[in-house]
Design a protein around this motif. Sequence first.
Motif, PDB file in Angstrom:
ATOM      1  N   VAL A  61      -3.871   6.141  -6.926  1.00 31.74           N
ATOM      2  CA  VAL A  61      -4.481   6.090  -5.596  1.00 31.74           C
ATOM      3  C   VAL A  61      -4.882   4.685  -5.164  1.00 31.74           C
ATOM      4  CG1 VAL A  61      -5.249   8.504  -5.654  1.00 31.74           C
ATOM      5  CG2 VAL A  61      -6.755   6.719  -6.550  1.00 31.74           C
ATOM      6  N   GLU A  62      -4.689   3.708  -6.021  1.00 28.36           N
ATOM      7  CA  GLU A  62      -5.029   2.334  -5.652  1.00 28.36           C
ATOM      8  C   GLU A  62      -4.198   1.366  -6.488  1.00 28.36           C
ATOM      9  OE1 GLU A  62      -9.371   1.498  -5.326  1.00 28.36           O
ATOM     10  OE2 GLU A  62      -8.851  -0.365  -6.381  1.00 28.36           O
ATOM     11  N   ILE A  63      -3.636   0.354  -5.823  1.00 28.58           N
ATOM     12  CA  ILE A  63      -2.828  -0.652  -6.520  1.00 28.58           C
ATOM     13  C   ILE A  63      -3.330  -2.031  -6.115  1.00 28.58           C
ATOM     14  CG2 ILE A  63      -0.502  -1.555  -6.934  1.00 28.58           C
ATOM     15  CD1 ILE A  63       0.599   1.204  -6.079  1.00 28.58           C
ATOM     16  N   ASP A  64      -3.806  -2.800  -7.067  1.00 28.63           N
ATOM     17  CA  ASP A  64      -4.390  -4.131  -6.794  1.00 28.63           C
ATOM     18  C   ASP A  64      -5.395  -4.075  -5.640  1.00 28.63           C
ATOM     19  OD1 ASP A  64      -3.096  -5.467  -8.853  1.00 28.63           O
ATOM     20  OD2 ASP A  64      -1.406  -6.085  -7.610  1.00 28.63           O
ATOM     21  N   GLY A  65      -6.231  -3.061  -5.649  1.00 33.46           N
ATOM     22  CA  GLY A  65      -7.299  -2.961  -4.655  1.00 33.46           C
ATOM     23  C   GLY A  65      -6.887  -2.309  -3.343  1.00 33.46           C
ATOM     24  N   ALA A  66      -5.580  -2.128  -3.111  1.00 35.80           N
ATOM     25  CA  ALA A  66      -5.121  -1.490  -1.867  1.00 35.80           C
ATOM     26  C   ALA A  66      -5.032   0.017  -2.078  1.00 35.80           C
ATOM     27  CB  ALA A  66      -3.760  -2.040  -1.464  1.00 35.80           C
ATOM     28  N   LYS A  67      -5.699   0.758  -1.210  1.00 32.28           N
ATOM     29  CA  LYS A  67      -5.690   2.217  -1.351  1.00 32.28           C
ATOM     30  C   LYS A  67      -4.354   2.799  -0.888  1.00 32.28           C
ATOM     31  CE  LYS A  67     -10.629   3.248  -1.176  1.00 32.28           C
ATOM     32  NZ  LYS A  67     -10.870   2.053  -1.998  1.00 32.28           N
ATOM     33  N   ILE A  68      -3.876   3.768  -1.659  1.00 33.76           N
ATOM     34  CA  ILE A  68      -2.624   4.452  -1.317  1.00 33.76           C
ATOM     35  C   ILE A  68      -3.000   5.795  -0.709  1.00 33.76           C
ATOM     36  CG2 ILE A  68      -0.397   5.259  -2.228  1.00 33.76           C
ATOM     37  CD1 ILE A  68      -1.073   2.258  -2.800  1.00 33.76           C
ATOM     38  N   GLY A  69      -2.403   6.105   0.428  1.00 28.77           N
ATOM     39  CA  GLY A  69      -2.683   7.391   1.077  1.00 28.77           C
ATOM     40  C   GLY A  69      -4.177   7.618   1.281  1.00 28.77           C
ATOM     41  N   GLY A  70      -4.892   6.559   1.659  1.00 31.91           N
ATOM     42  CA  GLY A  70      -6.318   6.683   1.927  1.00 31.91           C
ATOM     43  C   GLY A  70      -7.178   6.774   0.674  1.00 31.91           C
ATOM     44  N   GLY A  71      -6.578   6.578  -0.476  1.00 33.71           N
ATOM     45  CA  GLY A  71      -7.366   6.546  -1.724  1.00 33.71           C
ATOM     46  C   GLY A  71      -7.539   7.889  -2.403  1.00 33.71           C
ATOM     47  N   ALA A  72      -6.790   8.884  -1.946  1.00 29.90           N
ATOM     48  CA  ALA A  72      -6.844  10.207  -2.589  1.00 29.90           C
ATOM     49  C   ALA A  72      -5.409  10.684  -2.831  1.00 29.90           C
ATOM     50  CB  ALA A  72      -7.577  11.199  -1.692  1.00 29.90           C
ATOM     51  N   PRO A  73      -5.219  11.550  -3.842  1.00 30.69           N
ATOM     52  CA  PRO A  73      -3.866  12.061  -4.093  1.00 30.69           C
ATOM     53  C   PRO A  73      -3.300  12.733  -2.844  1.00 30.69           C
ATOM     54  CG  PRO A  73      -5.316  12.623  -5.909  1.00 30.69           C
ATOM     55  CD  PRO A  73      -6.190  12.070  -4.822  1.00 30.69           C
ATOM     56  N   GLY A  74      -1.982  12.584  -2.659  1.00 31.79           N
ATOM     57  CA  GLY A  74      -1.324  13.233  -1.520  1.00 31.79           C
ATOM     58  C   GLY A  74      -0.906  14.639  -1.875  1.00 31.79           C
ATOM     59  N   LYS A  75       0.213  15.074  -1.278  1.00 34.29           N
ATOM     60  CA  LYS A  75       0.678  16.444  -1.518  1.00 34.29           C
ATOM     61  C   LYS A  75       1.774  16.508  -2.579  1.00 34.29           C
ATOM     62  CE  LYS A  75      -0.566  19.337   2.240  1.00 34.29           C
ATOM     63  NZ  LYS A  75      -1.313  18.459   3.191  1.00 34.29           N
TER      64      LYS A  75
ATOM     65  N   GLU B   9      16.694   6.243  -7.154  1.00 40.84           N
ATOM     66  CA  GLU B   9      16.431   5.420  -8.327  1.00 40.84           C
ATOM     67  C   GLU B   9      16.793   3.981  -7.997  1.00 40.84           C
ATOM     68  OE1 GLU B   9      17.378   7.241 -12.231  1.00 40.84           O
ATOM     69  OE2 GLU B   9      18.037   8.958 -11.049  1.00 40.84           O
ATOM     70  N   ARG B  10      15.761   3.188  -7.738  1.00 41.46           N
ATOM     71  CA  ARG B  10      15.960   1.771  -7.411  1.00 41.46           C
ATOM     72  C   ARG B  10      14.667   1.012  -7.656  1.00 41.46           C
ATOM     73  NH1 ARG B  10      12.945   0.700  -2.943  1.00 41.46           N
ATOM     74  NH2 ARG B  10      12.778   2.282  -1.310  1.00 41.46           N
ATOM     75  N   ASN B  11      14.775  -0.296  -7.652  1.00 43.62           N
ATOM     76  CA  ASN B  11      13.595  -1.142  -7.847  1.00 43.62           C
ATOM     77  C   ASN B  11      12.670  -1.090  -6.633  1.00 43.62           C
ATOM     78  OD1 ASN B  11      14.618  -1.951 -10.256  1.00 43.62           O
ATOM     79  ND2 ASN B  11      15.164  -4.018  -9.611  1.00 43.62           N
ATOM     80  N   PHE B  12      11.391  -1.299  -6.882  1.00 49.82           N
ATOM     81  CA  PHE B  12      10.445  -1.459  -5.767  1.00 49.82           C
ATOM     82  C   PHE B  12       9.403  -2.493  -6.156  1.00 49.82           C
ATOM     83  CE2 PHE B  12       8.828   2.090  -8.304  1.00 49.82           C
ATOM     84  CZ  PHE B  12       7.477   1.796  -8.444  1.00 49.82           C
ATOM     85  N   THR B  13       8.802  -3.100  -5.133  1.00 48.02           N
ATOM     86  CA  THR B  13       7.801  -4.149  -5.368  1.00 48.02           C
ATOM     87  C   THR B  13       6.390  -3.567  -5.270  1.00 48.02           C
ATOM     88  OG1 THR B  13       7.623  -4.668  -3.030  1.00 48.02           O
ATOM     89  CG2 THR B  13       9.321  -5.876  -4.285  1.00 48.02           C
ATOM     90  N   ILE B  14       5.412  -4.351  -5.676  1.00 53.18           N
ATOM     91  CA  ILE B  14       4.009  -3.943  -5.526  1.00 53.18           C
ATOM     92  C   ILE B  14       3.664  -3.811  -4.039  1.00 53.18           C
ATOM     93  CG2 ILE B  14       1.621  -4.802  -5.751  1.00 53.18           C
ATOM     94  CD1 ILE B  14       2.630  -3.549  -8.355  1.00 53.18           C
ATOM     95  N   GLU B  15       4.218  -4.724  -3.203  1.00 52.91           N
ATOM     96  CA  GLU B  15       3.933  -4.664  -1.761  1.00 52.91           C
ATOM     97  C   GLU B  15       4.447  -3.349  -1.177  1.00 52.91           C
ATOM     98  OE1 GLU B  15       5.277  -7.371  -3.412  1.00 52.91           O
ATOM     99  OE2 GLU B  15       3.249  -8.237  -3.427  1.00 52.91           O
ATOM    100  N   GLU B  16       5.660  -2.960  -1.569  1.00 54.46           N
ATOM    101  CA  GLU B  16       6.203  -1.687  -1.077  1.00 54.46           C
ATOM    102  C   GLU B  16       5.343  -0.516  -1.578  1.00 54.46           C
ATOM    103  OE1 GLU B  16      10.290  -0.745  -2.154  1.00 54.46           O
ATOM    104  OE2 GLU B  16      10.280   1.012  -0.836  1.00 54.46           O
ATOM    105  N   ALA B  17       4.903  -0.603  -2.813  1.00 52.46           N
ATOM    106  CA  ALA B  17       4.071   0.462  -3.382  1.00 52.46           C
ATOM    107  C   ALA B  17       2.749   0.579  -2.616  1.00 52.46           C
ATOM    108  CB  ALA B  17       3.817   0.194  -4.867  1.00 52.46           C
ATOM    109  N   GLN B  18       2.204  -0.579  -2.231  1.00 56.51           N
ATOM    110  CA  GLN B  18       0.920  -0.551  -1.512  1.00 56.51           C
ATOM    111  C   GLN B  18       1.059   0.070  -0.119  1.00 56.51           C
ATOM    112  OE1 GLN B  18       0.023  -4.759  -2.007  1.00 56.51           O
ATOM    113  NE2 GLN B  18      -1.675  -4.257  -3.395  1.00 56.51           N
TER     114      GLN B  18
END
Length: 281
Positions: free
Chosen positions: A253-267, A226-235
Motif C-alpha cells: 500500500v505504500e512505495i517509498d512513501g507514496a501511497k498506492i490506491g489511497g494507502g489501502a488494499p484495492g480489490k 510479464e514485463r519490467n516496471f519502474t518504481i515510478e510506474e508502481a507509485q
Amino acid sequence: RTVYVNGEYLPEDQAKVSIFDRGFLMADGVYEVTSVLDGKLIAFDGHAERLTRSMNELDMRAPATTEELLEIHRELVRLNEIKDGLIYLQVTRGSDGDRDFAFPDPETTAPSLVLFTQSKPGLADNPAARDGIRVISIEDIRWGRRDIKTVQLLYPSMGKMMAKKAGVEDAWMVEDGFVTEGTSNNAYIVKDGKIVTRETSSDILHGITRKAVLELAREAQMQVEERNFTIEEAQQADEAFVTSASAFVTPVVEIDGAKIGGGAPGKLAPRLREIYLEEMR
Ligand code: PDD
C-alpha cells in the motif's frame, strides 16, 4: 520441536552438522520453504521441482528422492502437530573435512539435508493481508543467479533491516531502473485491471506462488503482462502486491512513501489472495 537431519528425526538441540559443511563456510546450499495450512502442504510438487533445479544448476547431488522428501515433510507436520506453519528444507554440499574453493568429489562427499518446522498459527489470516505492507526501494546488488534458491541471503536480510530502519515492512529491489523483486517475494503492480510483473529470468527467483497465482489470474480472465516496471510506474499504479509461500498474496500500500490506491488494499489483490487460498487449501 523435532527436526530432521541426514536421515534422523531428533530433538532440535541434538541435531548436528559439521562446521566444515560448505553450507556453513561458503553458503554452498539451497533451500525451499513450503507452507502448511490446516495440516496440508501447499504446492509441495512445485517446491520439490525447483529444489531439483537449484541442485542441478549447482552440480549438487540430491540427498533424497522427491517421494522421500514428501514423506519427511509429512512426518514433521505430524510429529510437531503443525496446523498452520512453514517447513524449511535445506540441502548443503557437505564437506570432505577441509576448506577448499573447489567442490569436493560428489562421489565421496554426501550432501547434508536438514528440515525443520515453524508453527505459525493463523498464517493465512495475518494482519498484513488485511492492511497491506509498505515498502522502500533499494538497489539490487545480489549476484546474477537469483533463479537458484541459495542460502546466500545476506543482502536480502540487510534489505529487510533497511526497511525496518525506515519504519516499513519490506524492500523492493531495483536494478538498472527496474524492480526485480522483494527481499523474499515476487513483486507486482496492477493498472487498469492489468497485472504487471517482471518476467522470469536469472534476475529473479521463479516463485512457486507466482506461477500458481498467474495461472489462476488468467483462468479468472484477469489480464497479465510479464514485463519490467519502474518504481515510478508502481507509485502511479492502482494496486501493488507481493507473492511468496509464506505471504501468499499480500497487498502493498505504500512505495517509498507514496501511497498506492489511497494507502489501502484495492480489490484485485485481495480477490486473488482469496482465489489462491481457496484453490490451494
Ligand atoms: N522466499 N523471491 C525471493 C527472493 C524469495 O526469497 C522468495 C521466497 C520468492 C517467492 O517464491 P515462492 O513463491 O516460491 O515462495 C521470490 C521464501 C518464502 C523465504 O525465503 O522464506
